[in-house]
Design a protein around this motif. Structure first.
Motif, PDB file in Angstrom:
ATOM      1  N   GLU A 150      51.394  -8.979  -7.023  1.00 22.82           N
ATOM      2  CA  GLU A 150      51.536  -8.616  -5.617  1.00 22.82           C
ATOM      3  C   GLU A 150      50.979  -7.210  -5.476  1.00 22.82           C
ATOM      4  O   GLU A 150      51.442  -6.289  -6.138  1.00 22.82           O
ATOM      5  CB  GLU A 150      52.999  -8.653  -5.194  1.00 22.82           C
ATOM      6  N   VAL A 151      49.972  -7.051  -4.634  1.00 21.28           N
ATOM      7  CA  VAL A 151      49.243  -5.787  -4.536  1.00 21.28           C
ATOM      8  C   VAL A 151      49.568  -5.091  -3.216  1.00 21.28           C
ATOM      9  O   VAL A 151      49.343  -5.645  -2.149  1.00 21.28           O
ATOM     10  CB  VAL A 151      47.715  -6.030  -4.642  1.00 21.28           C
ATOM     11  N   HIS A 152      50.103  -3.884  -3.325  1.00 20.90           N
ATOM     12  CA  HIS A 152      50.342  -3.035  -2.155  1.00 20.90           C
ATOM     13  C   HIS A 152      49.047  -2.291  -1.843  1.00 20.90           C
ATOM     14  O   HIS A 152      48.220  -2.073  -2.724  1.00 20.90           O
ATOM     15  CB  HIS A 152      51.426  -1.997  -2.446  1.00 20.90           C
ATOM     16  N   LYS A 153      48.913  -1.866  -0.616  1.00 22.54           N
ATOM     17  CA  LYS A 153      47.736  -1.066  -0.263  1.00 22.54           C
ATOM     18  C   LYS A 153      47.804   0.302  -0.931  1.00 22.54           C
ATOM     19  O   LYS A 153      48.876   0.840  -1.180  1.00 22.54           O
ATOM     20  CB  LYS A 153      47.658  -0.875   1.251  1.00 22.54           C
ATOM     21  N   HIS A 154      46.645   0.848  -1.194  1.00 22.78           N
ATOM     22  CA  HIS A 154      46.533   2.197  -1.749  1.00 22.78           C
ATOM     23  C   HIS A 154      47.051   3.198  -0.715  1.00 22.78           C
ATOM     24  O   HIS A 154      46.924   2.976   0.491  1.00 22.78           O
ATOM     25  CB  HIS A 154      45.056   2.468  -2.079  1.00 22.78           C
ATOM     26  N   TRP A 155      47.616   4.294  -1.178  1.00 24.01           N
ATOM     27  CA  TRP A 155      48.182   5.290  -0.262  1.00 24.01           C
ATOM     28  C   TRP A 155      47.132   5.871   0.683  1.00 24.01           C
ATOM     29  O   TRP A 155      47.462   6.325   1.785  1.00 24.01           O
ATOM     30  CB  TRP A 155      48.885   6.407  -1.027  1.00 24.01           C
ATOM     31  N   ALA A 156      45.868   5.830   0.305  1.00 30.58           N
ATOM     32  CA  ALA A 156      44.809   6.387   1.159  1.00 30.58           C
ATOM     33  C   ALA A 156      44.676   5.618   2.475  1.00 30.58           C
ATOM     34  O   ALA A 156      44.168   6.157   3.459  1.00 30.58           O
ATOM     35  CB  ALA A 156      43.474   6.383   0.416  1.00 30.58           C
ATOM     36  N   ALA A 157      45.153   4.369   2.497  1.00 28.86           N
ATOM     37  CA  ALA A 157      45.063   3.572   3.712  1.00 28.86           C
ATOM     38  C   ALA A 157      45.922   4.145   4.838  1.00 28.86           C
ATOM     39  O   ALA A 157      45.623   3.956   6.007  1.00 28.86           O
ATOM     40  CB  ALA A 157      45.474   2.128   3.436  1.00 28.86           C
ATOM     41  N   SER A 158      46.980   4.852   4.492  1.00 33.40           N
ATOM     42  CA  SER A 158      47.890   5.363   5.523  1.00 33.40           C
ATOM     43  C   SER A 158      47.920   6.884   5.616  1.00 33.40           C
ATOM     44  O   SER A 158      48.742   7.434   6.340  1.00 33.40           O
ATOM     45  CB  SER A 158      49.304   4.838   5.278  1.00 33.40           C
ATOM     46  N   VAL A 159      47.025   7.575   4.940  1.00 35.90           N
ATOM     47  CA  VAL A 159      47.074   9.032   4.938  1.00 35.90           C
ATOM     48  C   VAL A 159      46.822   9.623   6.331  1.00 35.90           C
ATOM     49  O   VAL A 159      47.456  10.610   6.715  1.00 35.90           O
ATOM     50  CB  VAL A 159      46.125   9.628   3.866  1.00 35.90           C
ATOM     51  N   LEU A 160      45.933   9.018   7.110  1.00 36.31           N
ATOM     52  CA  LEU A 160      45.692   9.529   8.470  1.00 36.31           C
ATOM     53  C   LEU A 160      46.897   9.299   9.370  1.00 36.31           C
ATOM     54  O   LEU A 160      47.216  10.138  10.214  1.00 36.31           O
ATOM     55  CB  LEU A 160      44.437   8.904   9.067  1.00 36.31           C
ATOM     56  N   ARG A 198      53.542  -2.959   4.932  1.00 42.05           N
ATOM     57  CA  ARG A 198      53.866  -4.388   4.901  1.00 42.05           C
ATOM     58  C   ARG A 198      52.669  -5.270   4.571  1.00 42.05           C
ATOM     59  O   ARG A 198      52.821  -6.467   4.368  1.00 42.05           O
ATOM     60  CB  ARG A 198      54.473  -4.825   6.233  1.00 42.05           C
ATOM     61  N   ASP A 199      51.485  -4.707   4.511  1.00 40.75           N
ATOM     62  CA  ASP A 199      50.272  -5.476   4.208  1.00 40.75           C
ATOM     63  C   ASP A 199      50.209  -5.722   2.702  1.00 40.75           C
ATOM     64  O   ASP A 199      50.070  -4.790   1.921  1.00 40.75           O
ATOM     65  CB  ASP A 199      49.047  -4.702   4.684  1.00 40.75           C
ATOM     66  N   ARG A 200      50.308  -6.986   2.288  1.00 40.25           N
ATOM     67  CA  ARG A 200      50.306  -7.331   0.867  1.00 40.25           C
ATOM     68  C   ARG A 200      49.228  -8.363   0.572  1.00 40.25           C
ATOM     69  O   ARG A 200      49.019  -9.303   1.325  1.00 40.25           O
ATOM     70  CB  ARG A 200      51.653  -7.916   0.439  1.00 40.25           C
ATOM     71  N   PHE A 201      48.580  -8.170  -0.548  1.00 37.50           N
ATOM     72  CA  PHE A 201      47.606  -9.110  -1.092  1.00 37.50           C
ATOM     73  C   PHE A 201      48.248  -9.696  -2.336  1.00 37.50           C
ATOM     74  O   PHE A 201      48.715  -8.958  -3.205  1.00 37.50           O
ATOM     75  CB  PHE A 201      46.315  -8.362  -1.418  1.00 37.50           C
ATOM     76  N   VAL A 202      48.302 -11.012  -2.419  1.00 37.16           N
ATOM     77  CA  VAL A 202      49.015 -11.672  -3.506  1.00 37.16           C
ATOM     78  C   VAL A 202      48.058 -12.587  -4.262  1.00 37.16           C
ATOM     79  O   VAL A 202      47.348 -13.393  -3.659  1.00 37.16           O
ATOM     80  CB  VAL A 202      50.211 -12.491  -2.966  1.00 37.16           C
ATOM     81  N   ILE A 203      48.057 -12.438  -5.585  1.00 35.64           N
ATOM     82  CA  ILE A 203      47.290 -13.316  -6.470  1.00 35.64           C
ATOM     83  C   ILE A 203      48.295 -14.226  -7.153  1.00 35.64           C
ATOM     84  O   ILE A 203      49.236 -13.744  -7.794  1.00 35.64           O
ATOM     85  CB  ILE A 203      46.507 -12.506  -7.518  1.00 35.64           C
ATOM     86  N   THR A 204      48.131 -15.530  -6.985  1.00 33.93           N
ATOM     87  CA  THR A 204      49.000 -16.488  -7.684  1.00 33.93           C
ATOM     88  C   THR A 204      48.140 -17.289  -8.657  1.00 33.93           C
ATOM     89  O   THR A 204      46.924 -17.112  -8.705  1.00 33.93           O
ATOM     90  CB  THR A 204      49.708 -17.458  -6.702  1.00 33.93           C
ATOM     91  N   ASN A 205      48.774 -18.168  -9.385  1.00 29.95           N
ATOM     92  CA  ASN A 205      48.027 -19.003 -10.314  1.00 29.95           C
ATOM     93  C   ASN A 205      47.225 -20.091  -9.597  1.00 29.95           C
ATOM     94  O   ASN A 205      46.396 -20.754 -10.212  1.00 29.95           O
ATOM     95  CB  ASN A 205      48.978 -19.650 -11.322  1.00 29.95           C
TER      96      ASN A 205
END
Length: 176
Positions: A25-35, A81-88
């Motif tokens: 489960e991948v959270h966004k990088h902190w740079a996405a919300s710095v502005l 709340r934006d999540r990217f999920v890799i499953t099998n």
């Protein structure tokens, strides 16, 4: 209660009866919300300084500061709340603050994965995935601000390989 509302609970979207499990489960990088955080930091002094004035100036500063702060807080929550999920079995994205949107692509339908790393992304270790699938219109086309993009790409390629979706070339005999 607040922490529960902030988490998108991606496990509820898994096809457990078919053996699907989360690989990452991948959270966004902190740079996405710095502005957005910067706007929130600016909004606080504007609201506080509004009380130093009387009359219409107070109300203009107060409304402007609250509007700026509210928009910034909404953006921070939206990025969190934006999540990217890799499953099998597939990749999917869950996002949205008040309403939730979900899009998925089965691993077998992904034809091409492009990794984009802008200069700032190279410095801060993030990038963007661009997926091309067999369908003309797809649920997921671009996932932005993926932390450790190179590691996530290797993980995604490895997951696809383990699922038997990528051909493996035989080892070459170099003749020695």
């Amino acid at each position: 209660m607040l922490a529960s509302w902030l988490d998108p609970h991606v496990d509820q979207y898994l096809l457990r009866d078919q053996g699907e499990y989360v690989v990452r489960e991948v959270h966004k990088h902190w740079a996405a919300s710095v502005l957005a955080w910067a706007r929130l930091v600016v909004a606080v002094p504007v609201v506080v300084s509004a009380f130093a004035y009387v009359g219409p100036v107070r109300w203009v500063l107060l409304v402007a500061g609250l509007a700026l702060g509210g928009q910034a807080l909404f953006r921070v929550l939206d990025e969190y709340r934006d999540r990217f999920v890799i499953t099998n079995m597939r990749v999917f994205r869950v996002h949205g603050t008040f309403s939730t949107q979900r899009a998925s692509v089965p691993l077998g339908r992904i034809l091409d994965i492009t990794v984009k790393k802008p200069l700032l992304g190279r410095l801060l270790n993030y990038g963007h995935f661009v997926f091309e699938s067999a369908a003309q219109v797809q649920g997921i086309s671009e996932i932005r601000f993926v932390a450790d993009i190179d590691g996530r790409d290797v993980l995604l390629q490895d997951t696809m390989q383990r699922a038997g979706l990528r051909a493996t070339a035989p080892a070459q005999d170099d003749g020695t």
